[in-house]
Design a protein around this motif. Structure first.
Motif, PDB file in Angstrom:
ATOM      1  N   VAL A  97       0.131   5.468   5.547  1.00 59.57           N
ATOM      2  CA  VAL A  97      -0.809   5.245   4.959  1.00 59.57           C
ATOM      3  C   VAL A  97      -1.814   5.658   5.561  1.00 59.57           C
ATOM      4  O   VAL A  97      -2.569   6.410   5.103  1.00 59.57           O
ATOM      5  CB  VAL A  97      -1.405   3.883   4.404  1.00 59.57           C
ATOM      6  CG1 VAL A  97      -3.450   3.014   4.170  1.00 59.57           C
ATOM      7  CG2 VAL A  97      -0.357   2.884   3.678  1.00 59.57           C
ATOM      8  N   ASN A 144      -6.629   3.220  -0.205  1.00 54.90           N
ATOM      9  CA  ASN A 144      -5.355   2.509   0.984  1.00 54.90           C
ATOM     10  C   ASN A 144      -5.983   2.211   2.648  1.00 54.90           C
ATOM     11  O   ASN A 144      -5.904   1.439   2.927  1.00 54.90           O
ATOM     12  CB  ASN A 144      -4.264   3.355   1.601  1.00 54.90           C
ATOM     13  CG  ASN A 144      -3.220   3.102  -0.195  1.00 54.90           C
ATOM     14  OD1 ASN A 144      -3.854   1.871  -1.040  1.00 54.90           O
ATOM     15  ND2 ASN A 144      -1.862   3.726  -0.306  1.00 54.90           N
ATOM     16  N   MET A 192      -4.691  10.882  -6.699  1.00 54.39           N
ATOM     17  CA  MET A 192      -4.427  10.207  -5.832  1.00 54.39           C
ATOM     18  C   MET A 192      -5.172   9.905  -4.688  1.00 54.39           C
ATOM     19  O   MET A 192      -4.921   9.225  -3.760  1.00 54.39           O
ATOM     20  CB  MET A 192      -2.699  11.935  -5.093  1.00 54.39           C
ATOM     21  CG  MET A 192      -2.569  11.451  -4.034  1.00 54.39           C
ATOM     22  SD  MET A 192      -1.125  12.635  -4.047  1.00 54.39           S
ATOM     23  CE  MET A 192       0.200  11.684  -4.331  1.00 54.39           C
ATOM     24  N   ARG A 223       3.169   9.652  -6.319  1.00 52.92           N
ATOM     25  CA  ARG A 223       3.496  10.547  -5.494  1.00 52.92           C
ATOM     26  C   ARG A 223       4.793  11.429  -6.064  1.00 52.92           C
ATOM     27  O   ARG A 223       4.830  12.728  -7.038  1.00 52.92           O
ATOM     28  CB  ARG A 223       4.100  10.997  -4.215  1.00 52.92           C
ATOM     29  CG  ARG A 223       4.497  11.970  -3.174  1.00 52.92           C
ATOM     30  CD  ARG A 223       5.472  12.206  -2.282  1.00 52.92           C
ATOM     31  NE  ARG A 223       5.563  13.538  -1.524  1.00 52.92           N
ATOM     32  CZ  ARG A 223       6.550  13.665  -2.092  1.00 52.92           C
ATOM     33  NH1 ARG A 223       7.717  13.534  -2.834  1.00 52.92           N
ATOM     34  NH2 ARG A 223       7.018  15.670  -1.314  1.00 52.92           N
ATOM     35  N   LEU A 274       0.571  -1.355  -0.044  1.00 53.28           N
ATOM     36  CA  LEU A 274      -0.289   0.432  -0.029  1.00 53.28           C
ATOM     37  C   LEU A 274       0.900   1.177   0.007  1.00 53.28           C
ATOM     38  O   LEU A 274       0.767   2.238  -0.723  1.00 53.28           O
ATOM     39  CB  LEU A 274      -0.882   0.069   1.368  1.00 53.28           C
ATOM     40  CG  LEU A 274      -2.082  -1.319   1.279  1.00 53.28           C
ATOM     41  CD1 LEU A 274      -2.636  -0.678   2.531  1.00 53.28           C
ATOM     42  CD2 LEU A 274      -3.282  -1.219   0.321  1.00 53.28           C
ATOM     43  N   LYS A 275       1.925   1.009   0.909  1.00 52.90           N
ATOM     44  CA  LYS A 275       2.941   2.227   1.160  1.00 52.90           C
ATOM     45  C   LYS A 275       3.373   2.734  -0.465  1.00 52.90           C
ATOM     46  O   LYS A 275       3.540   3.295  -0.562  1.00 52.90           O
ATOM     47  CB  LYS A 275       3.823   2.328   2.233  1.00 52.90           C
ATOM     48  CG  LYS A 275       4.616   3.659   2.321  1.00 52.90           C
ATOM     49  CD  LYS A 275       5.926   2.751   3.044  1.00 52.90           C
ATOM     50  CE  LYS A 275       7.018   1.714   1.787  1.00 52.90           C
ATOM     51  NZ  LYS A 275       8.100   1.558   2.076  1.00 52.90           N
ATOM     52  N   ASP A 314       1.696   4.100  -2.977  1.00 56.35           N
ATOM     53  CA  ASP A 314       1.182   5.324  -3.118  1.00 56.35           C
ATOM     54  C   ASP A 314       2.127   6.253  -3.287  1.00 56.35           C
ATOM     55  O   ASP A 314       2.633   7.653  -3.709  1.00 56.35           O
ATOM     56  CB  ASP A 314       0.898   5.922  -0.765  1.00 56.35           C
ATOM     57  CG  ASP A 314       0.580   7.243  -1.346  1.00 56.35           C
ATOM     58  OD1 ASP A 314       1.688   8.012  -1.343  1.00 56.35           O
ATOM     59  OD2 ASP A 314      -0.206   7.336   0.025  1.00 56.35           O
ATOM     60  N   LEU A 315       3.696   5.801  -2.810  1.00 53.29           N
ATOM     61  CA  LEU A 315       4.720   6.671  -3.323  1.00 53.29           C
ATOM     62  C   LEU A 315       5.836   7.306  -4.739  1.00 53.29           C
ATOM     63  O   LEU A 315       5.684   7.643  -5.160  1.00 53.29           O
ATOM     64  CB  LEU A 315       5.899   5.956  -1.904  1.00 53.29           C
ATOM     65  CG  LEU A 315       6.378   6.848  -0.750  1.00 53.29           C
ATOM     66  CD1 LEU A 315       7.269   5.451  -0.045  1.00 53.29           C
ATOM     67  CD2 LEU A 315       5.893   7.944  -0.157  1.00 53.29           C
ATOM     68  N   LEU A 329      -6.139   6.710  -4.560  1.00 49.15           N
ATOM     69  CA  LEU A 329      -5.681   6.020  -3.581  1.00 49.15           C
ATOM     70  C   LEU A 329      -5.598   6.107  -2.336  1.00 49.15           C
ATOM     71  O   LEU A 329      -6.011   5.028  -1.592  1.00 49.15           O
ATOM     72  CB  LEU A 329      -4.552   5.585  -4.358  1.00 49.15           C
ATOM     73  CG  LEU A 329      -3.204   5.280  -3.597  1.00 49.15           C
ATOM     74  CD1 LEU A 329      -3.475   3.631  -4.821  1.00 49.15           C
ATOM     75  CD2 LEU A 329      -1.710   5.508  -4.566  1.00 49.15           C
ATOM     76  N   HIS A 330      -5.477   7.366  -1.716  1.00 47.54           N
ATOM     77  CA  HIS A 330      -5.030   7.547  -0.478  1.00 47.54           C
ATOM     78  C   HIS A 330      -6.587   6.375  -0.432  1.00 47.54           C
ATOM     79  O   HIS A 330      -6.770   6.346   1.399  1.00 47.54           O
ATOM     80  CB  HIS A 330      -5.623   8.893  -0.208  1.00 47.54           C
ATOM     81  CG  HIS A 330      -4.174   9.250  -0.544  1.00 47.54           C
ATOM     82  ND1 HIS A 330      -3.463  10.604  -0.647  1.00 47.54           N
ATOM     83  CD2 HIS A 330      -3.039   8.664  -0.763  1.00 47.54           C
ATOM     84  CE1 HIS A 330      -2.315  10.374  -0.698  1.00 47.54           C
ATOM     85  NE2 HIS A 330      -2.127   9.703  -0.595  1.00 47.54           N
ATOM     86  N   HIS A 370      -2.047   9.348   5.368  1.00 45.07           N
ATOM     87  CA  HIS A 370      -2.059   9.793   3.508  1.00 45.07           C
ATOM     88  C   HIS A 370      -3.496   9.945   3.838  1.00 45.07           C
ATOM     89  O   HIS A 370      -4.119  10.560   2.828  1.00 45.07           O
ATOM     90  CB  HIS A 370      -1.344   9.683   2.277  1.00 45.07           C
ATOM     91  CG  HIS A 370       0.357  10.642   2.464  1.00 45.07           C
ATOM     92  ND1 HIS A 370       0.993   9.880   1.620  1.00 45.07           N
ATOM     93  CD2 HIS A 370       1.004  10.809   2.709  1.00 45.07           C
ATOM     94  CE1 HIS A 370       2.014  10.351   1.650  1.00 45.07           C
ATOM     95  NE2 HIS A 370       2.090  11.237   3.115  1.00 45.07           N
ATOM     96  N   SER A 371      -4.740   9.709   4.241  1.00 51.48           N
ATOM     97  CA  SER A 371      -5.579   8.946   4.348  1.00 51.48           C
ATOM     98  C   SER A 371      -6.302   9.794   4.705  1.00 51.48           C
ATOM     99  O   SER A 371      -7.670  10.183   5.455  1.00 51.48           O
ATOM    100  CB  SER A 371      -6.523   7.658   5.475  1.00 51.48           C
ATOM    101  OG  SER A 371      -6.203   8.470   5.915  1.00 51.48           O
TER     102      SER A 371
END
Length: 199
Positions: free
Chosen positions: A75, A45, A38, A21, A13-14, A17-18, A41-42, A78-79
């Motif tokens: 995660v 996740n 994004m 980004r 998941l991380k 995300d990266l 995705l957040h 960033h949520s």
């Protein structure tokens, strides 16, 4: 319970995300509002991680290892479209950090992020945004001396040093402020209300 496969899932998941980004940075799409892809995705996740937490509790170092524990925090951090989830996790992370099963620095970052979204002063000065002069600066905090004392207690450098480091990283990544700062702040405030950070 197969904690090894859960740990791998959290790390995946991380990484997703990266990767997104990095792609947005390359395409110069990071500074201009909350990118739709994004945000999606957040949210996805956060839902997956919430299901994991409901199954195993907070993913502590002793359960999933340090890498997955830190990945879970990222995660959560960033949520931002899920206030209830972030607040739930903050409480769980606080308990874990108090028992030395999670990183106190991660708790500081999450505490500050929630404070910023709730339009309250942050305690550690970890959250930054573009200011009216087009520079990355810390969001509102309560008191510089107290902030630096709190930062020192958990092993962070001073806020002044952090500010210098954040600005250098943004320059290295070719990040830039939104073209219309006032419009971005207005959109941000509307978004905060829409997702339930403020009334």
């Amino acid at each position: 319970m197969n904690y090894k496969s859960i740990a791998k899932r959290i790390i995946d998941l991380k990484n997703a995300d990266l990767e997104l980004r990095d792609l947005l940075i390359q395409n110069k799409q990071l500074g201009d509002g909350y990118n739709k892809e994004m945000a999606e995705l957040h949210d996805t996740n956060a839902k997956i991680l919430n299901d994991i937490i409901d199954t195993i509790g907070y993913p502590t170092i002793e359960k999933v290892g340090a890498e997955a524990c830190n990945a879970a925090w990222l995660v959560i951090q960033h949520s931002i479209g899920q206030p209830a989830f972030m607040k739930k996790c903050r409480e769980l992370l606080e308990n874990a950090a108090n028992e030395n099963k999670a990183d106190a620095v991660n708790l500081a970052y999450l505490t500050d992020r929630i404070a910023v979204f709730e339009e309250k002063p942050q305690s550690y000065g970890t959250q930054f945004d573009w200011d009216d002069n087009g520079e990355l600066s810390p969001n509102e905090y309560d008191n510089l001396i107290k902030v630096n004392e709190r930062r020192k207690l958990i092993g962070l450098n001073t806020l002044e040093e952090q500010t210098e480091s954040i600005r250098k990283r943004a320059a290295d990544e070719n990040q830039s402020p939104a073209k219309d700062h006032k419009k971005r702040m207005q959109e941000m405030n509307e978004w905060r209300k829409k997702v339930g950070w403020v009334k």
